[in-house]
Design an enzyme around this catalytic site. Structure first.
Site, PDB file in Angstrom:
ATOM      1  N   ASP A 167       0.821  -1.208   0.000  1.00 50.11           N
ATOM      2  CA  ASP A 167       0.000   0.000   0.000  1.00 50.11           C
ATOM      3  C   ASP A 167       0.860   1.266   0.000  1.00 50.11           C
ATOM      4  O   ASP A 167       0.614   2.213  -0.754  1.00 50.11           O
ATOM      5  CB  ASP A 167      -0.922  -0.010   1.230  1.00 50.11           C
ATOM      6  CG  ASP A 167      -2.222   0.730   0.975  1.00 50.11           C
ATOM      7  OD1 ASP A 167      -2.529   1.016  -0.195  1.00 50.11           O
ATOM      8  OD2 ASP A 167      -2.945   1.020   1.947  1.00 50.11           O
ATOM      9  N   ASP A 238      -8.811  -2.357   2.700  1.00 48.33           N
ATOM     10  CA  ASP A 238      -8.563  -1.725   3.993  1.00 48.33           C
ATOM     11  C   ASP A 238      -9.617  -2.118   5.023  1.00 48.33           C
ATOM     12  O   ASP A 238      -9.446  -1.829   6.218  1.00 48.33           O
ATOM     13  CB  ASP A 238      -8.544  -0.200   3.840  1.00 48.33           C
ATOM     14  CG  ASP A 238      -7.493   0.264   2.844  1.00 48.33           C
ATOM     15  OD1 ASP A 238      -6.427  -0.369   2.787  1.00 48.33           O
ATOM     16  OD2 ASP A 238      -7.751   1.238   2.112  1.00 48.33           O
TER      17      ASP A 238
END
Length: 328
Positions: A167, A238
């Site tokens: 990420d 997420d």
């Protein structure tokens, strides 16, 4: 280690004796996918390859990707609606399965949930409304958390640490290599509506299927600002990846409760208070997730730029969990 082994063995025994699943009478254990260490290590690599394919070849694969996403969202949302449909149809119809030949056998509740899901996806395709997209994304999140399982804390740490690096790299450093923020571009790029593409391929005329909007794919949750001028986004990864950790610690809390006959409060070291022993790993990790999400939101507002949410979520969930485990 012995507790982890007992915990995993108990999970396997529960899986083998689980009841039939919601569709086609399959066992729930047949649908659950347990992530091992190798898969946890290679998942960020596979996600990176998929991200690059979407970045470089989006125009070529956007329609196929949209259709596949719509099909997956339909199945996931049907799974999400099934308990409600079972509750609604129980008083007025028997739970006998209706045969559809080679397609399988389904109950009235399954058919109702699937029909509602198809209708919702069709309305989303016709309108492209963000609320419907969020609903479909939530269905995907619930289905993924329901059918994927983390077996141990080691695998959880490997998976979340790898995705944290993934990420951070694609949000902060991809622009230096590809001259564009790969993650943001893929997440925000709308896809052609399949109805519009179909009308152009079949030459149905300028007024048939041409007024449908381009679609923002349900791989994220979007939240409009108070003025409606822009949207904040949270990727379903997420939500799902920390959610898998939360499910793991919740199962472990339940295992400890059953094993010790006490609510998450087995007799621990003498220097640990009884109140500390009663604090569950689940609530500790859930509070950490909330604080991490709040921190990511504040950081995004301060820097006025996209933030890798896992940069905040992974430390705020793993560190309190590891600290609590050390204290216990």
């Amino acid at each position: 280690r012995s507790l982890n082994m007992d915990f995993e063995n108990q999970d396997k025994e529960k899986d083998n004796s689980s009841s039939t699943g919601p569709f086609n009478g399959n066992s729930t254990s047949n649908s659950i996918q347990t992530i091992d260490s190798t898969q946890a290590l290679f998942l960020p690599i596979g996600a990176s390859v998929s991200l690059l394919v979407m970045f470089f070849f989006f125009d070529s694969v956007q329609v196929v990707f949209t259709i596949c996403t719509a099909v997956l969202a339909t199945i996931a949302f049907a799974f999400l609606l099934l308990p409600m449909c079972q509750y609604l149809t129980r008083p007025c119809s028997p739970q006998n399965k209706i045969s559809f030949g080679c397609c399988g056998r389904f109950t009235a509740a399954e058919l109702l949930s699937f029909s509602l899901s198809v209708m919702l996806v069709l309305i989303w395709v016709l309108t492209g409304h963000w609320l419907l997209m969020d609903a479909l994304a939530m269905g995907l999140c619930v289905a993924m958390i329901a059918f994927v399982r983390l077996p141990s804390l080691k695998v959880s740490c490997l998976l979340l640490s790898g995705l944290l690096i993934y990420d951070v790299f694609w949000v902060f450093f991809s622009a230096y290599i590809f001259n564009s923020n790969v993650m943001v571009k893929v997440a925000t790029q709308p896809a052609d509506n399949p109805l519009d593409v179909l009308s152009r391929k079949l030459h149905l005329g300028p007024n048939v299927g041409r007024d449908v909007p381009r679609l923002s794919l349900p791989g994220k949750l979007v939240f409009p600002s108070s003025t409606g001028s822009h949207f904040s986004m949270l990727g379903i990864g997420d939500i799902v990846m920390p959610g898998l950790l939360l499910c793991f610690v919740l199962r472990y809390d339940n295992y400890k409760k059953q094993a010790n006959g006490d609510s998450c409060g087995a007799s621990g070291p003498a220097n640990i208070s009884g109140r500390m022993q009663k604090v569950s790993y689940f609530h500790c990790t859930l509070i950490g997730y909330f604080v991490g999400l709040l921190t990511a939101t504040v950081a995004s507002r301060i820097h006025r730029a996209a933030q890798p949410a896992l940069l905040y979520l992974v430390p705020f969930t793993l560190l309190p969990l590891l600290t609590m485990a050390y204290l216990k």
